[in-house]
Design a protein around this motif. Structure first.
Motif, PDB file in Angstrom:
ATOM      1  N   GLU A 137      72.499  22.275 -29.011  1.00 21.17           N
ATOM      2  CA  GLU A 137      72.940  22.436 -27.623  1.00 21.17           C
ATOM      3  C   GLU A 137      71.736  22.683 -26.701  1.00 21.17           C
ATOM      4  O   GLU A 137      71.631  22.090 -25.625  1.00 21.17           O
ATOM      5  N   SER A 189      69.874  19.420 -26.059  1.00 20.88           N
ATOM      6  CA  SER A 189      70.667  18.211 -25.798  1.00 20.88           C
ATOM      7  C   SER A 189      70.219  17.446 -24.552  1.00 20.88           C
ATOM      8  O   SER A 189      70.352  16.238 -24.476  1.00 20.88           O
ATOM      9  N   GLY A 190      69.647  18.130 -23.571  1.00 24.36           N
ATOM     10  CA  GLY A 190      69.231  17.433 -22.354  1.00 24.36           C
ATOM     11  C   GLY A 190      67.803  16.929 -22.381  1.00 24.36           C
ATOM     12  O   GLY A 190      67.298  16.470 -21.356  1.00 24.36           O
TER      13      GLY A 190
END
Lengths: 165, 165
Positions: free
Chosen positions: B73, B76-77
């Motif tokens: 998470e 993730s970007g």
């Protein structure tokens, strides 16, 4: 630190050894060829820069408003051009984008008045290094828009900024 | 530090913010494109590396022996390849001279057993960075012949070495 650097070193006048060591590593990492120092004093940091520039195929120009005692002798074995001039006037006379790494170690109160030349003379991706940036907050406020970087806690602090392309 | 980095940061687990900041500046200054981190943990330092690699047109590969909670998470970007592997085995599998910057932040007692891969995989003039080098004296003794550099007193110490061509 080799014996020659040890002999030339003047605590208080010169940047601290940890600062010089990081600066020299950054010159190498940046592959800096056109390296300019404002604030020669007795030449101690210029020796570190020159040893690093030897590894990059570069050269060092160091500028001071006065000729310090012993500086000619200290720098005689190194590829260093010494210029006696005001730092701001020297930078104003340089072309856009031709310097790879600029090290400011002179009268910190004057730096802001030199703007925009410290950024203008650097190539995109070039490096601005500055000793003791805590005393040049007004200058750093100007530089903040153009550079990404920060101050490493070596010696009195060494600001390292990367000029955004 | 932006709010996202603030949120992900785990003191004690992650390198200190001053270390991450200097490391990210060095990635930019080095124009590092192939950036490898050994020791992903929760991905905090990989975010710093990825933000810097965005500026150089590069990418980050981060390696850990395990997948930490939240790491997918957190990353993730960002343009980060995650590899679950032993750091030494990963480096042994990389080609000669293809990495621009290698950041070691894993089990320091193991680094010496990885030799010569940490140097072999770097390009000439590439950068070895290592957090907390005081705990990896045996590794530094091996690296000393190949690298010029030193340890900056940020966080627990950040060793920065330039691979001699």
């Amino acid at each position: 630190m080799n014996p020659f650097l040890q002999k030339v070193y003047q605590p208080g006048l010169n940047v601290e050894p940890a600062t010089a060591e990081l600066l020299a590593t950054v010159v190498r990492i940046a592959k800096a060829r056109d390296v300019v120092e404002i604030g020669t004093a007795n030449g101690w940091s210029a020796i570190w820069l020159a040893e690093a520039a030897r590894d990059t195929g570069g050269h060092v120009t160091t500028v001071d408003v006065q000729e310090w005692p012993g500086v000619a002798e200290n720098l005689s074995g190194f590829e260093v051009d010494r210029v006696v001039a005001d730092g701001g006037a020297y930078l104003a006379g340089r072309n856009d984008g031709e310097i790879d790494l600029l090290f400011l170690d002179a009268e910190r109160a004057e730096y802001a008045s030199w703007w925009p030349h410290p950024a203008r003379v650097l190539r995109p991706g070039g490096v601005l290094a500055m000793d003791n940036p805590g005393e040049a907050a007004d200058f750093l406020a100007l530089a903040g828009d153009c550079f990404i970087g920060g101050t490493a806690a070596v010696g009195k602090g060494l600001y390292l900024g990367w000029l955004k392309p």
